[in-house]
Write an enzyme that holds these catalytic residues in place. Sequence first.
Site, PDB file in Angstrom:
ATOM      1  N   ASP A  57      -0.879  -1.530  -6.362  1.00 34.68           N
ATOM      2  CA  ASP A  57       0.053  -0.762  -5.523  1.00 34.68           C
ATOM      3  C   ASP A  57      -0.595  -0.493  -4.160  1.00 34.68           C
ATOM      4  O   ASP A  57       0.009  -0.686  -3.111  1.00 34.68           O
ATOM      5  CB  ASP A  57       0.405   0.571  -6.191  1.00 34.68           C
ATOM      6  CG  ASP A  57       1.269   0.383  -7.423  1.00 34.68           C
ATOM      7  OD1 ASP A  57       2.132  -0.510  -7.412  1.00 34.68           O
ATOM      8  OD2 ASP A  57       1.063   1.118  -8.410  1.00 34.68           O
ATOM      9  N   LYS A  84       0.542   5.033 -15.765  1.00 40.64           N
ATOM     10  CA  LYS A  84      -0.523   4.510 -14.900  1.00 40.64           C
ATOM     11  C   LYS A  84      -1.852   5.260 -15.046  1.00 40.64           C
ATOM     12  O   LYS A  84      -2.907   4.695 -14.789  1.00 40.64           O
ATOM     13  CB  LYS A  84      -0.077   4.532 -13.433  1.00 40.64           C
ATOM     14  CG  LYS A  84       0.960   3.459 -13.121  1.00 40.64           C
ATOM     15  CD  LYS A  84       1.354   3.440 -11.650  1.00 40.64           C
ATOM     16  CE  LYS A  84       2.450   2.423 -11.428  1.00 40.64           C
ATOM     17  NZ  LYS A  84       2.887   2.311 -10.032  1.00 40.64           N
TER      18      LYS A  84
HETATM   19  O1  LIG Z   1       5.231   0.765  -9.961  1.00 39.02           O
HETATM   20  C1  LIG Z   1       5.408  -0.441  -9.820  1.00 39.02           C
HETATM   21  C2  LIG Z   1       6.733  -1.015  -9.725  1.00 39.02           C
HETATM   22  C3  LIG Z   1       6.955  -1.975 -10.894  1.00 39.02           C
HETATM   23  O2  LIG Z   1       7.005  -1.236 -12.092  1.00 39.02           O
HETATM   24  C4  LIG Z   1       8.317  -2.697 -10.737  1.00 39.02           C
HETATM   25  O3  LIG Z   1       9.176  -2.421 -11.548  1.00 39.02           O
HETATM   26  O4  LIG Z   1       8.460  -3.495  -9.827  1.00 39.02           O
HETATM   27  C5  LIG Z   1       5.842  -3.016 -10.993  1.00 39.02           C
HETATM   28  C6  LIG Z   1       4.481  -2.350 -11.072  1.00 39.02           C
HETATM   29  O5  LIG Z   1       3.476  -3.355 -11.011  1.00 39.02           O
HETATM   30  C7  LIG Z   1       4.284  -1.416  -9.891  1.00 39.02           C
HETATM   31  O6  LIG Z   1       3.061  -0.741 -10.009  1.00 39.02           O
END
Ligand SMILES: O=C1C[C@@](O)(C(=O)O)C[C@@H](O)[C@@H]1O
Length: 305
Positions: free
Chosen positions: A112, A76
């Site tokens: 998020d 990220k």
């Molecule tokens: O960190 C997460 C969780 C995530 O990776 C998931 O597996 O649902 C999806 C991503 O968009 C989010 O930022």
Amino acid sequence: MSNRAESVLVGLIGEGVMPSLTPPMHEREADVQGLRLLYRPIDLLELALPAAAVGDLLTAAQHMGFNGLNITHPCKQLVMKHLDEISDDAARLGAVNTVLIQDGRYIGHNTDFSGFGSALADGLPDAHLDRVVQLGAGGAGSAVAYALLKAGVKELDLVDMDANRAAERAAELGELFPEASVTPHTPNELAQLMPRTDGLVHCTPIGMAAHPGLPLDIELLEPRHWVADIVYRPIDTQLVREARAKGCAVLDGGRMAVGQAADAFQLITGRVADRERMRAHFLELIAQEEAAASLNGGTLAKAAR
Ligand SMILES: O=C1C[C@@](O)(C(=O)O)C[C@@H](O)[C@@H]1O
Ligand SMILES: NC(=O)C1=CN([C@@H]2O[C@H](COP(=O)(O)OP(=O)(O)OC[C@H]3O[C@@H](n4cnc5c(N)ncnc54)[C@H](O)[C@@H]3O)[C@@H](O)[C@H]2O)C=CC1
């Protein structure tokens, strides 16, 4: 056959993303809306690629006609240097989880924080936000703290067993939100903090199938407190169950998981996702997972988040 304007291709880049529920959430919502959308997990562990490969994967995704990507741990922050444009909030927060690929350009966003913000507004509309205790100041916790401060929290007590991490995050957030007071603490201060707080937000891994238990002494929780957990595997963590039993207003971790997916869906497709429909689907998926895990003797722990 279809092109980028006629159908939507989405991916999720990160480690251990195969069990993610975000791909089926996007695909089901698109199906119901009559939109052709495919969402593929791109797992760095399965591909034996380092996190630093995220830049090459963006290029590959563009070449292969992807419309957008979600980005998760551990990419990220790493992804940010490869982007042409970053939303103000994602830049301030220092993390991107959604990348739009438009006209050969990469545009970064963070859903998020916005997903938690809308989850809080929808799920706990009457919550007093003057003073909040947040347990856990890691990756997800940073986005949640940012959302809390944007929602108007005046005093945020940031508690983490890693005192340095709590101090660093509190200092960063304090600079971004000078009108608020953000104070770092360690868990042994909870007995002093809880009587003064309106609500508790939980952002440590405690309560997940792999880390069962409670993140604080439940005696510190009063019926007047609201409680938001971000852990959602299982959906009813011990904290969620015990807080409900005490009469607290409670937000489960599924609301944030759905919120980030709904916001990314809108950014990538330009269409508004129906959050209640997405949540109903998410709860179905979680129930299936929990039923399968109980048949297999509790291996829910294998699911990443
Ligand atoms: O960190 C997460 C969780 C995530 O990776 C998931 O597996 O649902 C999806 C991503 O968009 C989010 O930022
Ligand atoms: N609902 C959602 O959409 C999401 C939920 N999550 C959940 O949030 C949890 C945390 O995720 P991340 O922030 O990415 O993890 P992380 O590992 O980056 O951060 C966790 C933090 O909690 C602290 N911590 C651990 N045990 C503690 C304790 N007993 N008391 C105080 N602090 C403690 C750690 O020191 C660390 O700073 C995950 O385990 C997952 O269950 C994560 C991402 C999205």
